[in-house]
Design a protein around this motif. Structure first.
Motif, mmCIF file in Angstrom:
data_model
loop_
_atom_site.group_PDB
_atom_site.id
_atom_site.type_symbol
_atom_site.label_atom_id
_atom_site.label_comp_id
_atom_site.label_asym_id
_atom_site.label_seq_id
_atom_site.Cartn_x
_atom_site.Cartn_y
_atom_site.Cartn_z
ATOM 1 N N ALA A 36 128.825 69.471 72.598
ATOM 2 C CA ALA A 36 127.765 68.922 71.739
ATOM 3 C C ALA A 36 127.671 67.406 71.866
ATOM 4 N N ARG A 37 128.773 66.756 72.280
ATOM 5 C CA ARG A 37 128.694 65.302 72.521
ATOM 6 C C ARG A 37 127.687 64.999 73.622
ATOM 7 N N GLU A 38 127.712 65.879 74.633
ATOM 8 C CA GLU A 38 126.839 65.646 75.794
ATOM 9 C C GLU A 38 125.370 65.696 75.372
ATOM 10 N N ALA A 39 125.070 66.569 74.402
ATOM 11 C CA ALA A 39 123.683 66.699 73.940
ATOM 12 C C ALA A 39 123.296 65.604 72.955
ATOM 13 N N SER A 40 124.279 65.050 72.235
ATOM 14 C CA SER A 40 123.958 64.183 71.096
ATOM 15 C C SER A 40 123.193 62.928 71.501
ATOM 16 N N ILE A 41 123.550 62.307 72.644
ATOM 17 C CA ILE A 41 122.844 61.068 72.978
ATOM 18 C C ILE A 41 121.411 61.353 73.434
ATOM 19 N N TYR A 42 121.189 62.556 74.009
ATOM 20 C CA TYR A 42 119.817 62.908 74.386
ATOM 21 C C TYR A 42 118.986 63.227 73.147
ATOM 22 N N THR A 43 119.607 63.893 72.185
ATOM 23 C CA THR A 43 118.927 64.166 70.915
ATOM 24 C C THR A 43 118.492 62.853 70.271
ATOM 25 N N GLY A 44 119.437 61.886 70.221
ATOM 26 C CA GLY A 44 119.156 60.591 69.589
ATOM 27 C C GLY A 44 118.060 59.816 70.273
ATOM 28 N N ILE A 45 118.106 59.769 71.605
ATOM 29 C CA ILE A 45 117.126 58.920 72.309
ATOM 30 C C ILE A 45 115.738 59.556 72.298
ATOM 31 N N THR A 46 115.666 60.890 72.203
ATOM 32 C CA THR A 46 114.346 61.542 72.110
ATOM 33 C C THR A 46 113.701 61.236 70.763
ATOM 34 N N ILE A 47 114.500 61.272 69.690
ATOM 35 C CA ILE A 47 113.982 60.892 68.363
ATOM 36 C C ILE A 47 113.531 59.436 68.379
ATOM 37 N N ALA A 48 114.325 58.563 69.037
ATOM 38 C CA ALA A 48 113.976 57.139 69.113
ATOM 39 C C ALA A 48 112.669 56.932 69.882
ATOM 40 N N GLU A 49 112.474 57.676 70.977
ATOM 41 C CA GLU A 49 111.229 57.561 71.757
ATOM 42 C C GLU A 49 110.020 57.983 70.923
ATOM 43 N N TYR A 50 110.204 58.971 70.081
ATOM 44 C CA TYR A 50 109.112 59.456 69.223
ATOM 45 C C TYR A 50 108.619 58.341 68.303
ATOM 46 N N PHE A 51 109.550 57.600 67.691
ATOM 47 C CA PHE A 51 109.137 56.489 66.819
ATOM 48 C C PHE A 51 108.594 55.319 67.641
ATOM 49 N N ARG A 52 109.138 55.141 68.844
ATOM 50 C CA ARG A 52 108.580 54.108 69.745
ATOM 51 C C ARG A 52 107.115 54.403 70.037
ATOM 52 N N ASP A 53 106.769 55.685 70.256
ATOM 53 C CA ASP A 53 105.391 56.059 70.564
ATOM 54 C C ASP A 53 104.439 55.769 69.412
ATOM 55 N N MET A 54 104.979 55.708 68.183
ATOM 56 C CA MET A 54 104.134 55.359 67.030
ATOM 57 C C MET A 54 103.788 53.868 67.016
ATOM 58 N N GLY A 55 104.468 53.077 67.857
ATOM 59 C CA GLY A 55 104.233 51.637 67.878
ATOM 60 C C GLY A 55 105.312 50.847 67.175
ATOM 61 N N TYR A 56 106.453 51.482 66.879
ATOM 62 C CA TYR A 56 107.543 50.797 66.195
ATOM 63 C C TYR A 56 108.517 50.184 67.196
ATOM 64 N N VAL A 57 109.244 49.166 66.722
ATOM 65 C CA VAL A 57 110.377 48.624 67.478
ATOM 66 C C VAL A 57 111.615 49.388 67.008
ATOM 67 N N VAL A 58 112.271 50.071 67.932
ATOM 68 C CA VAL A 58 113.397 50.952 67.597
ATOM 69 C C VAL A 58 114.665 50.411 68.243
ATOM 70 N N ALA A 59 115.751 50.404 67.483
ATOM 71 C CA ALA A 59 117.063 50.035 68.029
ATOM 72 C C ALA A 59 117.963 51.256 67.960
ATOM 73 N N LEU A 60 118.506 51.645 69.107
ATOM 74 C CA LEU A 60 119.404 52.803 69.159
ATOM 75 C C LEU A 60 120.826 52.326 69.431
ATOM 76 N N MET A 61 121.766 52.740 68.584
ATOM 77 C CA MET A 61 123.185 52.413 68.763
ATOM 78 C C MET A 61 123.919 53.692 69.178
ATOM 79 N N ALA A 62 124.562 53.671 70.321
ATOM 80 C CA ALA A 62 125.352 54.822 70.774
ATOM 81 C C ALA A 62 126.830 54.440 70.738
ATOM 82 N N ASP A 63 127.591 55.104 69.882
ATOM 83 C CA ASP A 63 129.004 54.742 69.681
ATOM 84 C C ASP A 63 129.850 56.013 69.784
ATOM 85 N N SER A 64 130.458 56.313 70.912
ATOM 86 C CA SER A 64 130.499 55.469 72.084
ATOM 87 C C SER A 64 130.225 56.335 73.317
ATOM 88 N N THR A 65 129.672 55.690 74.338
ATOM 89 C CA THR A 65 129.335 56.409 75.566
ATOM 90 C C THR A 65 130.584 56.844 76.322
#
Length: 595
Positions: free
Chosen positions: A307-336
């Motif tokens: 599930a760790r392997e999936a978690s960063i993809y889950t996070g960045i897809t959610i972040a891209e969704y808000f980016r598409d709305m026109g927001y500035v998004v900061a994603l913190m991944a702890d830890s790669t």
């Protein structure tokens, strides 16, 4: 995650930890989500040979046996995107932890099937288009006030277009129709809920150059090693060097509208601290809880490794969704690093040829696929919006040794390296960013913006600060060999100026109500005061003044304490310090050493 009509059925042939091999899966596809055994455990196909599929299972596999059934859902691992994301806490495959707790208590039971987005909450939908308008994928058709600070923009799903046949305002759940699009004889019902496969980046119309800084209010970052909006940064550091506090500071103060925090394989107690602290952190921009613009993904080290392997993809897809709305998004991944360890374990189970230190040969390319999804972009649609997704990845190298493969692979990809130093942390110098081995490749592309928005002196001051710090490192070697008395007065003055830069400028107290954040204007003022002291002292030294007198000028304490002065009073205090500095040096020269 819903069970769809099975398109392929097989049976378990082999189980090796989180890896399950099933036969009879000839009709399945790579990256299909499958349900494993009668307990319906969630898994994902990661390799296919003939009719045999290798499946990484996102739940505990103990107790499973050969001969149990495997069903493919025919869909890739996807996240649900809708109102209800903000302030939620998910696990690595987007299952809400609060809903799981209601079903299974404090320990997650296997086979728990809960919806990612709650279906019973009604959201007030306000249309922003009208009947007869033509829309296409990515266009905004309405908004929902998701929290007090986030306006959730409902977009037409990608690949869908048409004329608005009907649209209504009111309270709806995420799976109720809010708009009907008509194209020819085909009508498409649009809800507030979208699905998107996590391993595929969301589309955009254009990627913009990274020429605007993501202002963080942290002096060592903004001044010496800036991060661009849409940029990528790595924060490697050993245990106790302050990675988590740096990420907290960035989450709280960075000029981002939305924060996505992924706790990937971290210790359970550290993740508990994050989950407890984030709701209590007050957002300085709004005065509300920071959670009102934050999405948390918690995947601790005791959860199944896949599930760790999936978690960063889950996070960045959610972040891209808000980016598409026109927001500035900061994603913190702890830890790669923990994510890479999951890759290594799955690679070993698949019996792949190991690369350096046992990591798979594709470690670098997988890291690149993740970090390359950052960027400042124009969205798709008839009225493109500018959004930005910045990614800050913490790296936890064993023993703090950044020559190990994960750190090196990360450094080949990212453009900002904030190297945390345990020696600085032990000296209580925070943020413990080592200014001699950190770097930012965005500094040149941001120079024009910084000069235009802060003043022409910014880039010159920054260069001079770096030069003095590098000179100090060379002089420290001489001092260790022959002592400080062997230095010339001008070199001693350099050491004093560098000490002022380190202690008064780069050292920043995250828990002080004023010093925790410094605007770019205040940063420039502080730099100028330190350099003015150095320049005027250098001039006085050339005119015969004693170095000890210059080192002990009373005004130096005022220069050091300006970081605790509130923004509104900085200009007034700086002018007073300049007058004081000139007066003290002039009086000393006139009175032969007396202030």
């Amino acid at each position: 995650m819903e069970i769809l009509l099975a398109v392929s059925r097989g049976i378990i042939e082999k189980i090796a930890g989180p890896l399950v091999v099933a036969t009879g899966m000839r009709d399945a596809n790579m990256f299909d989500v499958v349900r494993v055994s009668n307990q319906k455990l969630i898994g994902e196909i990661i390799e296919i040979h003939g009719d045999k599929a290798s499946i990484q299972v996102y739940e505990e596999t103990s107790g499973l046996g050969p001969g149990e059934p495997v069903e493919s859902t025919g869909e890739p691992l996807s996240v649900e995107l809708a109102p209800g994301l903000i302030s939620s806490i998910f696990d690595g495959i987007q299952r809400p932890l609060d809903d799981i707790m209601k079903i299974s208590g404090t320990n997650i039971q296997r086979g728990v099937n809960v919806k990612s987005i709650k279906r019973d909450i009604k959201w007030h939908f306000v249309p922003s288009v009208k009947e007869g308008d033509k829309v296409s994928g990515g266009d905004i058709i309405g908004t929902v006030a998701e929290t007090e600070v986030v306006n959730h923009k409902i977009m037409v799903p990608n690949g869908v277009s048409g004329t608005v046949a009907s649209i209504k305002e009111g309270d709806f759940t995420v799976d109720e129709t809010v708009c009907v699009l008509s194209e020819g004889e085909k009508d498409t019902a649009v809800t507030m809920l979208q699905k998107w496969p996590v391993r595929r980046g969301r589309p955009y119309s254009q990627k913009l150059s990274p020429d605007m800084p993501l202002v963080t209010g942290q002096r060592v970052i903004d001044t010496l090693f800036p991060l661009a909006k849409g940029g990528v940064a790595a924060v490697p550091g050993p245990f106790g060097s302050g990675k988590t506090v740096v990420q907290h500071q960035l989450a709280k103060w960075a000029a981002a509208d939305i924060v996505v925090y992924i706790g990937c394989g971290e210790r359970g107690n550290e993740m508990t601290d994050v989950l407890n602290e984030f709701p209590e952190l007050i957002d300085p921009k709004t005065g509300k809880s920071l959670m009102q613009r934050t999405v948390l993904i918690a995947n601790t080290s005791d959860m199944p490794v896949a599930a760790r392997e999936a978690s960063i993809y889950t996070g960045i897809t959610i972040a891209e969704y808000f980016r598409d709305m026109g927001y500035v998004v900061a994603l913190m991944a702890d830890s790669t690093s923990r994510w890479a360890e999951a890759l290594r374990e799955m690679s070993g189970r698949l019996e792949e040829m190991p690369g350096e230190e046992g990591y798979p040969a594709y470690l670098g390319s997988r890291l690149a696929q993740f970090y390359e999804r950052a960027g400042r972009v124009l969205s798709v649609g008839s009225a493109p919006r500018e959004g930005a997704l910045s990614v800050i990845g913490a790296v936890s190298p064993p023993g703090g040794d950044i020559s190990e493969p994960v750190s090196q692979a990360t450094l080949r990809i990212v453009k900002v390296f904030w190297g945390l130093d345990s020696a600085l942390a032990y000296k209580r110098h925070f943020p413990a960013v080592n200014w001699l081995n950190s770097y930012s490749l965005y500094a040149d592309s941001l120079a024009d913006w910084l000069a235009a928005n802060t003043g022409d002196a910014w880039n010159e001051c920054r260069s001079r600060l770096m030069s003095l710090l590098q000179d100090e490192a060379e002089l420290e070697e001489i001092v260790k060999l022959v002592g400080i008395d062997a230095l010339s007065p001008s070199d001693r003055l350099k050491l004093e100026a560098a000490r002022s830069i380190r202690e008064d400028y780069l050292h920043q107290d995250a828990f002080h109500e004023v010093d925790t954040f410094t605007s770019l204007g205040k940063q420039l003022t502080m730099m100028e005061l330190i350099l003015e002291y150095y320049d005027q002292s250098k001039q006085a030294l050339s005119e015969g003044m004693n170095i000890d007198t210059l080192v002990n000028l009373p005004v130096r304490e005022r220069i050091g304490r300006i970081k605790y002065v509130e923004e509104n009073y900085v200009a007034e205090e700086a002018e007073s310090i300049r007058v004081d500095l000139a007066k003290q040096i002039a009086n000393t020269q006139k009175n032969g050493g007396d202030y």
